[in-house]
Design a protein around this motif. Structure first.
Motif, mmCIF file in Angstrom:
data_model
loop_
_atom_site.group_PDB
_atom_site.id
_atom_site.type_symbol
_atom_site.label_atom_id
_atom_site.label_comp_id
_atom_site.label_asym_id
_atom_site.label_seq_id
_atom_site.Cartn_x
_atom_site.Cartn_y
_atom_site.Cartn_z
ATOM 1 N N UNK A 24 -1.527 8.812 22.962
ATOM 2 C CA UNK A 24 -2.284 10.028 23.000
ATOM 3 C C UNK A 24 -3.371 9.848 23.707
ATOM 4 N N UNK A 25 -4.107 8.693 23.386
ATOM 5 C CA UNK A 25 -5.269 8.216 24.035
ATOM 6 C C UNK A 25 -5.261 8.373 25.556
ATOM 7 N N UNK A 26 -4.109 8.037 26.275
ATOM 8 C CA UNK A 26 -4.029 8.120 27.759
ATOM 9 C C UNK A 26 -3.886 9.389 28.211
ATOM 10 N N UNK A 27 -3.821 10.290 27.472
ATOM 11 C CA UNK A 27 -3.522 11.736 27.763
ATOM 12 C C UNK A 27 -4.737 12.597 27.599
ATOM 13 N N UNK A 28 -5.818 12.074 27.122
ATOM 14 C CA UNK A 28 -6.937 12.751 26.848
ATOM 15 C C UNK A 28 -7.625 13.584 28.083
ATOM 16 N N UNK A 29 -8.338 14.530 28.107
ATOM 17 C CA UNK A 29 -9.010 15.211 28.931
ATOM 18 C C UNK A 29 -9.874 14.358 29.828
ATOM 19 N N UNK A 30 -10.087 14.494 31.286
ATOM 20 C CA UNK A 30 -10.583 13.533 31.705
ATOM 21 C C UNK A 30 -12.300 13.819 31.377
ATOM 22 N N UNK A 31 -12.952 14.705 31.034
ATOM 23 C CA UNK A 31 -14.325 14.785 30.684
ATOM 24 C C UNK A 31 -14.516 14.012 29.482
ATOM 25 N N UNK A 32 -13.381 14.134 28.403
ATOM 26 C CA UNK A 32 -13.904 13.429 27.444
ATOM 27 C C UNK A 32 -13.622 11.896 27.759
ATOM 28 N N UNK A 33 -12.810 11.466 28.498
ATOM 29 C CA UNK A 33 -12.916 10.133 28.923
ATOM 30 C C UNK A 33 -13.838 9.536 29.736
ATOM 31 N N UNK A 34 -14.435 10.685 30.595
ATOM 32 C CA UNK A 34 -15.769 10.158 31.033
ATOM 33 C C UNK A 34 -16.909 10.057 30.285
ATOM 34 N N UNK A 35 -16.835 11.070 29.313
ATOM 35 C CA UNK A 35 -18.098 10.946 28.597
ATOM 36 C C UNK A 35 -17.932 9.615 27.666
ATOM 37 N N UNK A 36 -16.738 9.246 27.164
ATOM 38 C CA UNK A 36 -16.749 8.203 26.274
ATOM 39 C C UNK A 36 -16.907 6.748 26.888
ATOM 40 N N UNK A 37 -16.558 6.754 28.399
ATOM 41 C CA UNK A 37 -16.780 5.997 29.223
ATOM 42 C C UNK A 37 -18.424 5.392 29.449
ATOM 43 N N UNK A 38 -18.975 6.769 29.618
ATOM 44 C CA UNK A 38 -20.621 6.716 29.797
ATOM 45 C C UNK A 38 -21.157 6.216 28.666
ATOM 46 N N UNK A 39 -20.702 6.619 27.361
ATOM 47 C CA UNK A 39 -21.319 6.050 26.243
ATOM 48 C C UNK A 39 -21.105 4.484 26.040
#
Length: 146
Positions: free
Chosen positions: A3-18
């Motif tokens: 499920x983590x590989x299918x997250x929205x791109x914006x959520x992934x970008x925010x998580x990576x930025x944090x």
């Protein structure tokens, strides 16, 4: 985990930025942990890119694009962090020898310039190299078993 590989791109970008900000902070401005973060990010980007199933070339481009975005964000963070101290290069009263960086080039001004280049340019590129290496190693493992 799938499920983590299918997250929205914006959520992934925010998580990576944090995560990127956290690792820069953990190193107190020295992006050692940020470079190490590149390995799990590369693995994640490869697994995420492979889900689309539109071929090897497209998956590799997608992982490369994500890695470049991380590098650009890291450069931006480090420019904000280290940019203000570059004014010391033009200040004749600046005490570069006692700034707290290693004087590896035997001259305070040259060592200071080398340190800034290492922090702002080379370290994010090493992070991108780590991410791409992990991504391509992951691709090879995924496609070998397919």
């Amino acid at each position: 985990m799938q499920k983590a590989f299918r997250w929205n791109s914006r959520i992934v970008a925010a998580g990576v930025a944090l995560l990127d900000l956290l690792t820069v902070g953990m190193g107190m401005g020295v992006p050692f942990f940020t470079i190490l973060l590149g390995f799990p990010l590369g693995w994640y980007f490869a697994r995420r890119a492979n889900l689309a199933g539109d071929g090897a070339g497209a998956a590799m481009r997608r992982a490369f694009r994500w890695s470049v975005m991380v590098v650009v964000f890291t450069v931006a963070v480090l420019v904000v962090l280290w940019g203000p101290v570059t004014g010391m290069l033009w200040d004749p009263n600046a005490d570069l020898a006692n700034f707290g960086i290693p004087l590896i080039l035997y001259e305070p001004r040259a060592s200071f310039i080398g340190w800034i280049v290492l922090m702002v340019v080379i370290s994010p590129l090493l992070q991108g190299l780590a991410a791409l290496s992990a991504a391509y190693a992951t691709f090879m493992r995924l496609w070998r078993s397919a």
